[in-house]
Design a protein around this motif. Structure first.
Motif, PDB file in Angstrom:
ATOM      1  N   ALA A 107      27.425  54.529  31.744  1.00  0.00           N
ATOM      2  CA  ALA A 107      26.250  53.671  31.866  1.00  0.00           C
ATOM      3  C   ALA A 107      26.689  52.209  31.897  1.00  0.00           C
ATOM      4  N   VAL A 108      25.826  51.353  32.456  1.00  0.00           N
ATOM      5  CA  VAL A 108      26.154  49.932  32.582  1.00  0.00           C
ATOM      6  C   VAL A 108      24.974  49.082  32.119  1.00  0.00           C
ATOM      7  N   ASN A 109      25.235  48.234  31.136  1.00  0.00           N
ATOM      8  CA  ASN A 109      24.251  47.253  30.685  1.00  0.00           C
ATOM      9  C   ASN A 109      24.561  45.926  31.381  1.00  0.00           C
ATOM     10  N   ILE A 110      23.700  45.535  32.296  1.00  0.00           N
ATOM     11  CA  ILE A 110      23.876  44.281  33.028  1.00  0.00           C
ATOM     12  C   ILE A 110      23.068  43.190  32.340  1.00  0.00           C
ATOM     13  N   GLU A 111      23.779  42.190  31.818  1.00  0.00           N
ATOM     14  CA  GLU A 111      23.092  41.033  31.251  1.00  0.00           C
ATOM     15  C   GLU A 111      22.964  39.956  32.321  1.00  0.00           C
ATOM     16  N   LEU A 112      21.743  39.576  32.618  1.00  0.00           N
ATOM     17  CA  LEU A 112      21.482  38.487  33.553  1.00  0.00           C
ATOM     18  C   LEU A 112      21.670  37.172  32.807  1.00  0.00           C
ATOM     19  N   LYS A 113      22.674  36.409  33.193  1.00  0.00           N
ATOM     20  CA  LYS A 113      22.997  35.160  32.496  1.00  0.00           C
ATOM     21  C   LYS A 113      22.148  34.025  33.074  1.00  0.00           C
ATOM     22  N   THR A 114      20.882  34.049  32.706  1.00  0.00           N
ATOM     23  CA  THR A 114      19.933  33.082  33.260  1.00  0.00           C
ATOM     24  C   THR A 114      19.327  32.190  32.186  1.00  0.00           C
ATOM     25  N   GLY A 115      19.971  32.139  31.024  1.00  0.00           N
ATOM     26  CA  GLY A 115      19.425  31.335  29.933  1.00  0.00           C
ATOM     27  C   GLY A 115      19.642  29.847  30.102  1.00  0.00           C
ATOM     28  N   ILE A 116      20.687  29.463  30.833  1.00  0.00           N
ATOM     29  CA  ILE A 116      20.984  28.046  31.060  1.00  0.00           C
ATOM     30  C   ILE A 116      20.793  27.691  32.533  1.00  0.00           C
ATOM     31  N   ASN A 117      21.399  28.474  33.405  1.00  0.00           N
ATOM     32  CA  ASN A 117      21.204  28.293  34.845  1.00  0.00           C
ATOM     33  C   ASN A 117      20.420  29.496  35.382  1.00  0.00           C
ATOM     34  N   TRP A 118      19.200  29.262  35.794  1.00  0.00           N
ATOM     35  CA  TRP A 118      18.392  30.363  36.329  1.00  0.00           C
ATOM     36  C   TRP A 118      18.639  30.424  37.833  1.00  0.00           C
ATOM     37  N   TYR A 119      19.598  31.260  38.198  1.00  0.00           N
ATOM     38  CA  TYR A 119      20.062  31.323  39.580  1.00  0.00           C
ATOM     39  C   TYR A 119      18.973  31.857  40.517  1.00  0.00           C
ATOM     40  N   PRO A 120      18.752  31.185  41.641  1.00  0.00           N
ATOM     41  CA  PRO A 120      17.729  31.631  42.597  1.00  0.00           C
ATOM     42  C   PRO A 120      17.980  33.055  43.087  1.00  0.00           C
ATOM     43  N   GLU A 121      16.974  33.898  42.925  1.00  0.00           N
ATOM     44  CA  GLU A 121      16.979  35.275  43.436  1.00  0.00           C
ATOM     45  C   GLU A 121      18.071  36.156  42.830  1.00  0.00           C
ATOM     46  N   ILE A 122      18.592  35.796  41.662  1.00  0.00           N
ATOM     47  CA  ILE A 122      19.633  36.630  41.061  1.00  0.00           C
ATOM     48  C   ILE A 122      19.113  38.027  40.765  1.00  0.00           C
ATOM     49  N   GLU A 123      17.881  38.123  40.309  1.00  0.00           N
ATOM     50  CA  GLU A 123      17.324  39.444  39.980  1.00  0.00           C
ATOM     51  C   GLU A 123      17.255  40.330  41.230  1.00  0.00           C
ATOM     52  N   LYS A 124      16.795  39.762  42.325  1.00  0.00           N
ATOM     53  CA  LYS A 124      16.691  40.510  43.578  1.00  0.00           C
ATOM     54  C   LYS A 124      18.068  40.938  44.081  1.00  0.00           C
ATOM     55  N   LYS A 125      19.020  40.044  44.002  1.00  0.00           N
ATOM     56  CA  LYS A 125      20.376  40.341  44.490  1.00  0.00           C
ATOM     57  C   LYS A 125      21.049  41.412  43.646  1.00  0.00           C
ATOM     58  N   VAL A 126      20.907  41.299  42.339  1.00  0.00           N
ATOM     59  CA  VAL A 126      21.520  42.279  41.446  1.00  0.00           C
ATOM     60  C   VAL A 126      20.879  43.650  41.645  1.00  0.00           C
ATOM     61  N   SER A 142      19.313  43.454  30.837  1.00  0.00           N
ATOM     62  CA  SER A 142      18.909  42.679  29.665  1.00  0.00           C
ATOM     63  C   SER A 142      19.157  41.203  29.919  1.00  0.00           C
ATOM     64  N   SER A 143      18.521  40.363  29.106  1.00  0.00           N
ATOM     65  CA  SER A 143      18.736  38.924  29.209  1.00  0.00           C
ATOM     66  C   SER A 143      18.113  38.231  28.004  1.00  0.00           C
ATOM     67  N   PHE A 144      18.689  37.087  27.644  1.00  0.00           N
ATOM     68  CA  PHE A 144      18.048  36.212  26.657  1.00  0.00           C
ATOM     69  C   PHE A 144      16.863  35.498  27.294  1.00  0.00           C
ATOM     70  N   ASN A 145      16.858  35.414  28.620  1.00  0.00           N
ATOM     71  CA  ASN A 145      15.745  34.837  29.359  1.00  0.00           C
ATOM     72  C   ASN A 145      14.751  35.959  29.654  1.00  0.00           C
ATOM     73  N   HIS A 146      13.731  36.077  28.841  1.00  0.00           N
ATOM     74  CA  HIS A 146      12.811  37.194  28.949  1.00  0.00           C
ATOM     75  C   HIS A 146      11.946  37.109  30.204  1.00  0.00           C
ATOM     76  N   TYR A 147      11.772  35.910  30.728  1.00  0.00           N
ATOM     77  CA  TYR A 147      11.088  35.773  32.017  1.00  0.00           C
ATOM     78  C   TYR A 147      11.919  36.428  33.117  1.00  0.00           C
ATOM     79  N   SER A 148      13.228  36.301  33.006  1.00  0.00           N
ATOM     80  CA  SER A 148      14.129  36.901  33.994  1.00  0.00           C
ATOM     81  C   SER A 148      14.030  38.422  33.948  1.00  0.00           C
ATOM     82  N   VAL A 149      13.920  38.975  32.752  1.00  0.00           N
ATOM     83  CA  VAL A 149      13.746  40.421  32.602  1.00  0.00           C
ATOM     84  C   VAL A 149      12.461  40.864  33.286  1.00  0.00           C
TER      85      VAL A 149
END
Length: 244
Positions: A107-126, A142-149
């Motif tokens: 299994a793979v837990n992918i953390e979206l590192k968007t807490g400081i730099n919210w990269y454009p379309e990172i969620e879509k690309k991932v 998962s992410s510390f940026n809950h909006y990103s989740v």
């Protein structure tokens, strides 16, 4: 009680350079049930696996990940001085990691590192890479940026997701459940406060605790029945689990 899983934090990162193919493959060799990794975007928009927003700590060079092209990032060596056995470990792309670990069934837990730099379309690309590599059923986001989740969940409604947090959040279990999130990923020092761990476990949400590197904490959490411990020492956590 279901068996607590062992996730390798940035791979087997106490034994090989963190967030590299070498660390992830070693985690598989050690018997980990899952790996945890961090994703950001290169200057040219490619999802790459690296934890810090800058390359300074792990490469010895200087600058933000977002300011380097993929080719430039690939020229950097990761933690060469710390791990003599792995002298040529590089920053991998997310696609490279998923392709490499797919045959293992891990299994793979992918953390979206968007807490400081919210990269454009990172969620879509991932999400697109996860789909294309056939890993959709084995990925937790998962992410510390809950909006990103939530943005990820709007793209892939049936994705498994979790909120990362280190501070004390009032009724975080209710908040997560009401927003349709499947899990809670608290810090190990957090769950040793008050009655938070028992509250999280009682919520029915999947509880994966990071970063669990001490044997006593591993034993306590496995005994409590957490969903997973996320650790730099997957081999030790597995040994602790097997002795219980």
């Amino acid at each position: 009680m279901s068996k607590t899983e062992v996730f390798a934090h940035r791979g087997a990162s106490s034994y090989a350079p963190e967030n590299t193919l070498e660390a992830f493959l070693l985690a598989i060799e050690q018997g980990a049930d899952g790996i945890e990794l961090d994703v950001q975007l290169s200057k040219d928009g490619v999802p790459v696996v690296i934890h810090d927003e800058t390359v300074d700590r792990v490469t010895g060079q200087s600058g933000f990940v977002k300011d380097f092209t993929l080719q430039e990032l690939k020229e950097m060596v990761v933690l060469r001085e710390r791990f003599a056995k792995y002298r040529d470990a590089r920053i991998p792309t997310l696609r490279e990691v998923l392709d490499a670990v797919r045959p293992s069934g891990i299994a793979v837990n992918i953390e979206l590192k968007t807490g400081i730099n919210w990269y454009p379309e990172i969620e879509k690309k991932v999400a697109a890479i996860v789909e294309e590599t056939g890993m959709k059923d084995r990925v937790i986001y998962s992410s510390f940026n809950h909006y990103s989740v939530q943005k990820l969940k709007s793209i892939v409604p049936d994705a498994e997701t979790a909120y990362l947090f280190s501070d004390v959040i009032l009724r975080v279990d209710d908040y997560a459940a009401k927003s349709g999130v499947d899990g809670l990923h608290p810090a190990v020092y957090h769950v040793k406060m008050a009655e938070f761990l028992s509250e999280y476990l009682a919520s029915g949400l999947k509880t994966r605790v990071w970063t669990v590197n001490e044997r006593a904490d591993m034993k306590m959490l496995i005994d409590a029945g957490v969903t997973a411990v996320i650790t730099n020492y997957p081999d030790i956590a597995i040994a602790v689990r097997d002795m219980m």
